[in-house]
Motif scaffolding. Structure first.
Motif, PDB file in Angstrom:
ATOM      1  N   CYS A  80       0.835  -1.212   0.000  1.00 58.58           N
ATOM      2  CA  CYS A  80       0.000   0.000   0.000  1.00 58.58           C
ATOM      3  C   CYS A  80       0.867   1.260   0.000  1.00 58.58           C
ATOM      4  N   THR A  82       0.011   4.386   0.422  1.00 55.76           N
ATOM      5  CA  THR A  82      -0.445   5.498   1.259  1.00 55.76           C
ATOM      6  C   THR A  82      -0.515   5.159   2.742  1.00 55.76           C
ATOM      7  N   ALA A  84      -2.754   3.155   3.913  1.00 58.57           N
ATOM      8  CA  ALA A  84      -4.166   2.911   4.235  1.00 58.57           C
ATOM      9  C   ALA A  84      -4.347   1.531   4.863  1.00 58.57           C
ATOM     10  N   HIS A  86      -3.247  -1.271   7.260  1.00 56.70           N
ATOM     11  CA  HIS A  86      -2.408  -1.334   8.462  1.00 56.70           C
ATOM     12  C   HIS A  86      -2.942  -2.395   9.418  1.00 56.70           C
ATOM     13  N   ASP A  97      -7.874   2.150   6.038  1.00 62.67           N
ATOM     14  CA  ASP A  97      -8.304   3.507   6.346  1.00 62.67           C
ATOM     15  C   ASP A  97      -8.815   4.117   5.041  1.00 62.67           C
ATOM     16  N   THR A  98     -10.147   4.220   4.919  1.00 63.58           N
ATOM     17  CA  THR A  98     -10.720   4.690   3.657  1.00 63.58           C
ATOM     18  C   THR A  98     -10.356   6.144   3.347  1.00 63.58           C
ATOM     19  N   GLU A  99      -9.993   6.909   4.369  1.00 61.87           N
ATOM     20  CA  GLU A  99      -9.579   8.296   4.129  1.00 61.87           C
ATOM     21  C   GLU A  99      -8.255   8.344   3.374  1.00 61.87           C
ATOM     22  N   LYS A 100      -7.407   7.348   3.628  1.00 60.41           N
ATOM     23  CA  LYS A 100      -6.097   7.309   2.978  1.00 60.41           C
ATOM     24  C   LYS A 100      -6.093   6.519   1.677  1.00 60.41           C
ATOM     25  N   CYS A 101      -7.047   5.598   1.528  1.00 61.94           N
ATOM     26  CA  CYS A 101      -7.073   4.713   0.363  1.00 61.94           C
ATOM     27  C   CYS A 101      -7.365   5.508  -0.911  1.00 61.94           C
ATOM     28  N   LYS A 124     -12.533   2.908  -3.684  1.00 57.15           N
ATOM     29  CA  LYS A 124     -11.776   2.547  -2.488  1.00 57.15           C
ATOM     30  C   LYS A 124     -11.650   1.024  -2.446  1.00 57.15           C
TER      31      LYS A 124
END
Length: 204
Positions: A80, A82, A84, A86, A97-101, A124
């Motif tokens: 990954c 970003t 996302a 973890h 983490d959908t905010e980072k994906c 996502k």
């Protein structure tokens, strides 16, 4: 660190796919997107002995219910770009983490189990998260609760291994040394080891 994982009993599974349907319903997944899959592994044939005329066969079939294995060395996390993907420190579950994906799909290419899938509407990546909303409150993943044959268990992986052994090397799954999956399987009599050349696996 506590590490949660799955146990699957191939001797009990009859391929009914209730686990797949329950997961799909709980996560409101559209047609074509599943977080859990049932693999149907088949091979063999009937042959006639030219001398005796007797028929013999080496036919076999078995099922494997597979989702994200929340690996100890997850390829998706390493791939990954970003961060996302973890591993949670409190339970070892691999989550996104959908905010980072950014929906790039690198995790899907890296995962040998085919767990991450693209949500095309949101762009996502998504996958089994061990039903973290349920398990963080002491519940069980919906697939475990739904299985009518009680072929699935979920809990501390070391406890599951003490209870059921430590075998995740079942064909057509990859060598567990690749990602160290938090999965243990009780094979049925016809199960073949990882790396076995032969058989056809249908994914549902």
């Amino acid at each position: 660190m506590k590490q949660l994982g799955f146990f699957f009993d191939a001797r009990r599974c009859n391929g009914c796919k209730t686990c797949v349907v329950a997961c799909k319903d709980a996560h409101n997944l559209p047609v074509g997107r599943n977080f859990r899959h049932v693999l149907e592994v088949t091979d063999g044939k009937w042959s006639k002995d030219p001398k005796s005329g007797a028929w013999k066969q080496n036919v076999y079939a078995y099922y494997l219910s597979i989702a994200c294995n929340h690996c100890s060395d997850p390829a998706c996390v390493k791939a990954c770009p970003t961060g996302a993907h973890h591993k949670r420190t409190e339970d070892g579950l691999v989550v996104i983490d959908t905010e980072k994906c950014i929906g790039c799909g690198m995790c899907a290419k890296a995962c040998p189990y085919g767990s991450p899938v693209l949500d095309k509407a949101a762009m996502k990546m998504r996958k089994c998260d061990g039903c973290v909303a349920r398990t963080s409150k002491g519940g069980m993943p919906v697939c475990v609760e739904a299985c009518p044959e009680r072929a699935l268990e979920f809990g501390d992986i070391e406890e599951l291994r003490k209870k059921h052994g430590n075998n995740a090397a079942i064909a057509p799954l990859p060598d567990p040394a690749e990602t160290k999956p938090c999965l243990t399987i009780r094979p049925c009599a016809s199960a073949k080891p990882s790396g076995f050349k032969g058989g056809t696996a249908h994914r549902f």
